[in-house]
Design an enzyme around this catalytic site. Structure first.
Site, PDB file in Angstrom:
ATOM      1  N   HIS A 160     -40.973  13.588   3.442  1.00 42.78           N
ATOM      2  CA  HIS A 160     -40.142  14.513   4.079  1.00 42.78           C
ATOM      3  C   HIS A 160     -40.178  15.840   3.655  1.00 42.78           C
ATOM      4  O   HIS A 160     -39.611  16.664   4.448  1.00 42.78           O
ATOM      5  CB  HIS A 160     -38.607  13.819   4.100  1.00 42.78           C
ATOM      6  N   HIS A 208     -36.631  13.275   7.107  1.00 42.91           N
ATOM      7  CA  HIS A 208     -37.451  14.283   7.987  1.00 42.91           C
ATOM      8  C   HIS A 208     -38.956  14.024   8.278  1.00 42.91           C
ATOM      9  O   HIS A 208     -39.666  14.839   8.896  1.00 42.91           O
ATOM     10  CB  HIS A 208     -37.106  15.807   7.533  1.00 42.91           C
ATOM     11  N   ASP A 260     -32.576  19.621  10.713  1.00 38.54           N
ATOM     12  CA  ASP A 260     -32.235  19.039   9.388  1.00 38.54           C
ATOM     13  C   ASP A 260     -30.718  19.202   9.140  1.00 38.54           C
ATOM     14  O   ASP A 260     -30.467  20.531   9.086  1.00 38.54           O
ATOM     15  CB  ASP A 260     -33.048  19.222   8.284  1.00 38.54           C
ATOM     16  N   ASP A 307     -40.086  22.194   4.290  1.00 40.84           N
ATOM     17  CA  ASP A 307     -40.920  20.718   4.450  1.00 40.84           C
ATOM     18  C   ASP A 307     -42.434  21.071   4.774  1.00 40.84           C
ATOM     19  O   ASP A 307     -43.013  20.570   5.613  1.00 40.84           O
ATOM     20  CB  ASP A 307     -40.440  20.090   5.486  1.00 40.84           C
ATOM     21  N   ASP A 366     -33.571  23.848   8.837  1.00 40.42           N
ATOM     22  CA  ASP A 366     -33.688  23.375   7.543  1.00 40.42           C
ATOM     23  C   ASP A 366     -33.240  24.159   6.474  1.00 40.42           C
ATOM     24  O   ASP A 366     -33.633  25.396   6.618  1.00 40.42           O
ATOM     25  CB  ASP A 366     -35.100  22.831   7.548  1.00 40.42           C
ATOM     26  N   HIS A 426     -34.787  23.633   3.704  1.00 35.44           N
ATOM     27  CA  HIS A 426     -36.036  23.470   3.312  1.00 35.44           C
ATOM     28  C   HIS A 426     -37.057  23.731   4.312  1.00 35.44           C
ATOM     29  O   HIS A 426     -37.044  23.391   5.413  1.00 35.44           O
ATOM     30  CB  HIS A 426     -36.345  22.228   2.698  1.00 35.44           C
ATOM     31  N   ASP A 464     -29.313  19.181   6.729  1.00 38.18           N
ATOM     32  CA  ASP A 464     -28.802  19.934   5.280  1.00 38.18           C
ATOM     33  C   ASP A 464     -29.197  21.406   5.701  1.00 38.18           C
ATOM     34  O   ASP A 464     -28.837  22.360   4.665  1.00 38.18           O
ATOM     35  CB  ASP A 464     -29.857  19.430   4.088  1.00 38.18           C
ATOM     36  N   GLU A 466     -31.541  13.313   8.628  1.00 37.87           N
ATOM     37  CA  GLU A 466     -31.260  13.215   7.310  1.00 37.87           C
ATOM     38  C   GLU A 466     -29.754  13.217   7.099  1.00 37.87           C
ATOM     39  O   GLU A 466     -29.112  13.510   5.727  1.00 37.87           O
ATOM     40  CB  GLU A 466     -31.588  14.791   6.399  1.00 37.87           C
TER      41      GLU A 466
HETATM   42 MN   LIG Z   1     -36.050  18.889   6.346  1.00 39.13          MN
END
Ligand SMILES: [Mn+2]
Length: 322
Positions: A142, A102, A233, A129, A125, A127, A235, A278
């Protein structure tokens, strides 16, 4: 109502140094292509050009800078990507960047903004980031990508080798996060400090994804209709569906919620650039785990370009007569 054919430009960015080098995430672009992405976009009536995979300079001496890893490689790779995305946008195409990790959002968003001006960014996401190089607990870029892009954080970013080309290009008020559930203290502080609009998994639970998306587009379009950059992302989706990724976090979006986000953004007609990042086959325990992750990535991208779960048909479809 038939969608208009869009021109799409695909860029592969097999790059992994925003996290662990040779981690497997550099396999993402080819895996997503091999799952039939181009053909399936063409079936939707999109005019698609694949610009191929970027090649990235190997940088021999790349010692950590204040704990931040692979700074020079990440800086140079993103400069290359930024130029490539800018060129795709100048060609009049919606840019689709397949990662890679990312950290590549730095170059993708930067190049997009360089071509079209002010952007709205939807960051999906687990997260945020948004650590700065001075708050990062891991040193992996990332987890910092957004910090380099925001006007409001530029005074908090130290000078880094190969990063001097970056001009902050996103305002905090033009950023929406969806799906967050794993934040560092500094990240949470930054989001509150800047008043960033966040739909964490708590808001997804409380409001439902339809309301989250309604509020997202109302919020982003309240002042002006800016082109939207979607940085997705994998994730963000629950690891039971997309386990093959580097930093999985429990309690994520369902497949259906994940796809709904793309369907909704497609219908705004403002989607102008997309990242899908990712996907990491080395992190899948079984072939099924990898396949599930990759096919979900493909479905998210198809949702961005008009695939509807109710079904689709070409604008020129003719029903045969007996
Ligand atoms: Mn990310």
């Amino acid at each position: 109502l038939h969608q208009q054919a869009r021109k799409v430009g695909l860029i592969g960015a097999p790059f992994a140094k925003g996290q662990q080098p040779r981690s497997g995430v550099e396999r993402g672009p080819d895996l997503i292509r091999a799952a039939g992405l181009l053909h399936r976009l063409q079936e939707l009536g999109e005019e698609i050009h694949d610009y191929g995979n970027l090649t990235f300079e190997d940088i021999a001496e790349d010692e950590p800078v204040g704990g931040v890893k692979h700074v020079r490689a990440v800086g140079r790779a993103n400069q290359t990507l930024s130029e490539a995305v800018r060129a795709v946008k100048m060609d009049g195409r919606v840019s689709v960047m397949l990662g890679g990790d990312h950290s590549l959002a730095i170059g993708s968003i930067h190049g997009h903004a360089a071509a079209v001006g002010q952007l709205a960014v939807v960051w999906v996401d687990a997260h945020a980031d948004i650590n700065t190089p001075l708050t990062t607990p891991t040193g992996n870029i990332h987890g910092q990508a957004m910090s380099y892009l925001l006007h409001e954080l530029c005074s908090k970013i130290p000078t880094l080798p190969n990063f001097s080309w970056i001009k902050p290009c996103v305002s905090a008020k033009d950023l929406v996060y969806i799906g967050l559930r794993d934040l560092d203290a500094a990240e949470h502080y930054i989001l509150k400090l800047l008043g960033v609009k966040v739909f964490s998994m708590t808001e997804v639970d409380r409001l439902g994804i339809a309301r989250v998306m309604e509020e997202t587009s109302e919020y982003l379009c309240a002042r002006a209709k800016k082109p939207i950059h979607l940085s997705y992302d994998i994730d963000a989706i629950d690891p039971s569906v997309t386990p093959a990724t580097g930093t999985p976090a429990a309690g994520g979006l369902t497949y259906r919620e994940g796809v709904y986000i793309t369907e909704h953004l497609c219908q705004t007609g403002l989607l102008s650039g997309v990242d899908l990042v990712e996907v990491n086959p080395f992190r899948g325990q079984t072939e099924h785990a990898i396949q599930s992750t990759v096919s979900t990535a493909v479905d998210l991208l198809l949702g961005c370009f008009g695939r509807r779960r109710e079904g689709n048909h070409p604008a020129d479809f003719i029903l045969p007569e007996p």
